[in-house]
Scaffold this motif. Sequence first.
Motif, mmCIF file in Angstrom:
data_model
loop_
_atom_site.group_PDB
_atom_site.id
_atom_site.type_symbol
_atom_site.label_atom_id
_atom_site.label_comp_id
_atom_site.label_asym_id
_atom_site.label_seq_id
_atom_site.Cartn_x
_atom_site.Cartn_y
_atom_site.Cartn_z
ATOM 1 N N PRO A 2 10.818 -21.001 -7.724
ATOM 2 C CA PRO A 2 10.052 -21.881 -6.837
ATOM 3 C C PRO A 2 8.576 -21.889 -7.229
ATOM 4 O O PRO A 2 8.033 -20.860 -7.656
ATOM 5 C CB PRO A 2 10.244 -21.250 -5.459
ATOM 6 N N ALA A 3 7.949 -23.032 -7.093
ATOM 7 C CA ALA A 3 6.557 -23.198 -7.524
ATOM 8 C C ALA A 3 5.606 -22.190 -6.879
ATOM 9 O O ALA A 3 4.672 -21.716 -7.522
ATOM 10 C CB ALA A 3 6.088 -24.625 -7.244
ATOM 11 N N TRP A 4 5.839 -21.840 -5.623
ATOM 12 C CA TRP A 4 4.927 -20.915 -4.939
ATOM 13 C C TRP A 4 5.044 -19.494 -5.476
ATOM 14 O O TRP A 4 4.134 -18.685 -5.322
ATOM 15 C CB TRP A 4 5.149 -20.948 -3.436
ATOM 16 N N VAL A 5 6.166 -19.163 -6.128
ATOM 17 C CA VAL A 5 6.381 -17.817 -6.647
ATOM 18 C C VAL A 5 5.707 -17.620 -7.999
ATOM 19 O O VAL A 5 5.214 -16.530 -8.303
ATOM 20 C CB VAL A 5 7.898 -17.532 -6.761
ATOM 21 N N PRO A 7 2.806 -18.253 -9.542
ATOM 22 C CA PRO A 7 1.510 -17.578 -9.717
ATOM 23 C C PRO A 7 1.520 -16.102 -9.297
ATOM 24 O O PRO A 7 0.672 -15.323 -9.730
ATOM 25 C CB PRO A 7 0.538 -18.362 -8.833
ATOM 26 N N LEU A 8 2.486 -15.699 -8.483
ATOM 27 C CA LEU A 8 2.548 -14.318 -8.014
ATOM 28 C C LEU A 8 3.237 -13.386 -9.013
ATOM 29 O O LEU A 8 2.983 -12.176 -9.000
ATOM 30 C CB LEU A 8 3.296 -14.249 -6.679
#
Length: 115
Positions: A2-5, A7-8
């Motif tokens: 998922p895109a939100w994951v 960068p983490l």
Amino acid sequence: APAWVVPLVPWAELVLGALLAAQVAGRWPALPAAVLLGAFWWQVRARVRRGDAGPCGCFGETSARPVGPRTVRRNAALTALAALGFVAPDTGSVLEAATGAVVGLAIVSDARRAG
């Protein structure tokens, strides 16, 4: 992923790697490392099964090598080593040597294919 994951992930890898290398918190950093590596394995395995041979992105954006069965095997080996570090932390130097060998071979393999 998922895109939100996305960068983490590098930050999680850095923190877990530092905790493992510094041997902070005993065997506990190996558990989230095994979970993260297992997630990588699962995603790559799914991509290979779909026939999606796009670049892996493993070891940074410089890796243009496509995913394949070798990537699946490498991630499975790393997941198993991290899990072993959690369930049998007293394996110490054997575990470190095996992990170093798997990572070293993966880096050399990626460099040879890219060059």
